[in-house]
Design a protein around this motif. Sequence first.
Motif, PDB file in Angstrom:
ATOM      1  N   ASP A   9       0.833  -1.196   0.000  1.00 16.53           N
ATOM      2  CA  ASP A   9       0.000   0.000   0.000  1.00 16.53           C
ATOM      3  C   ASP A   9       0.872   1.253   0.000  1.00 16.53           C
ATOM      4  O   ASP A   9       0.607   2.215  -0.731  1.00 16.53           O
ATOM      5  CB  ASP A   9      -0.929  -0.028   1.208  1.00 16.53           C
ATOM      6  N   LEU A 160      -5.321   2.096   0.148  1.00 12.15           N
ATOM      7  CA  LEU A 160      -6.262   1.246   0.902  1.00 12.15           C
ATOM      8  C   LEU A 160      -7.263   2.075   1.698  1.00 12.15           C
ATOM      9  O   LEU A 160      -8.396   1.635   1.910  1.00 12.15           O
ATOM     10  CB  LEU A 160      -5.517   0.291   1.832  1.00 12.15           C
ATOM     11  N   LEU A 163      -9.770   2.884  -1.018  1.00 14.89           N
ATOM     12  CA  LEU A 163     -10.531   1.688  -1.399  1.00 14.89           C
ATOM     13  C   LEU A 163     -11.532   1.302  -0.309  1.00 14.89           C
ATOM     14  O   LEU A 163     -12.698   1.018  -0.598  1.00 14.89           O
ATOM     15  CB  LEU A 163      -9.581   0.524  -1.685  1.00 14.89           C
ATOM     16  N   THR A 164     -11.095   1.319   0.933  1.00 14.30           N
ATOM     17  CA  THR A 164     -12.004   0.995   2.030  1.00 14.30           C
ATOM     18  C   THR A 164     -13.129   2.019   2.113  1.00 14.30           C
ATOM     19  O   THR A 164     -14.299   1.655   2.295  1.00 14.30           O
ATOM     20  CB  THR A 164     -11.243   0.934   3.373  1.00 14.30           C
ATOM     21  N   THR A 166     -14.321   3.736  -0.328  1.00 15.84           N
ATOM     22  CA  THR A 166     -15.190   3.462  -1.468  1.00 15.84           C
ATOM     23  C   THR A 166     -16.171   2.335  -1.147  1.00 15.84           C
ATOM     24  O   THR A 166     -17.374   2.467  -1.368  1.00 15.84           O
ATOM     25  CB  THR A 166     -14.340   3.081  -2.699  1.00 15.84           C
TER      26      THR A 166
END
Length: 189
Positions: A9, A160, A163-164, A166
């Motif tokens: 990441d 990340l 993404l989390t 999202t």
Amino acid sequence: MLEELVKYDKELFLFLNNLGTAHWDGFWLFMTNKFSAIPLYLLLAFLVYRSYGLKRLGVVMVTIALLILVTDQCANLFKYGVQRLRPCHDMDLSGLMRLVKKSCGGQFGYFSAHAANSFAVAFFFTALLRAKYRYIGVFLLLWALIVGYSRIYIGVHFPLDVLTGTLIGLFLSWLFYNLYLKALPVFKL
């Protein structure tokens, strides 16, 4: 396993963050500013009013306000529960990253509330308006992706985190859209 994921990441963050140039910094600072979306929100409110009327617009506005409130509070819960440092506070990245934003924000950044809210709003209005406006989902998804990437670009979130945010934004949006649909008969709309 978790250490390996965090390492990848950070590497991905450095790659994406260092793609930036001073020429584009103003654009990304504008896109990450929560007030820059006000014209979009006004347009979406107008489209709802035009498609469904004033009463339903009122229910949508209350639903969106609650959706953003819950998303923000979930982000705060995770930020202080997980306590993952923002990239700009991570000493391992000092001197390796571009910090575009003058102030880094709070010390912790897992997960991105900007990404969560952007995707939650985009998904909710796509579900609500896609029957009336064919390409609205593509436009709103692109907007949400840009907002999400802006958080990496300016140096305040890891991939990340975005993404989390999202995924949580999409889940909460789905949940609130279904609650909205169940509320319509209650309000006789």
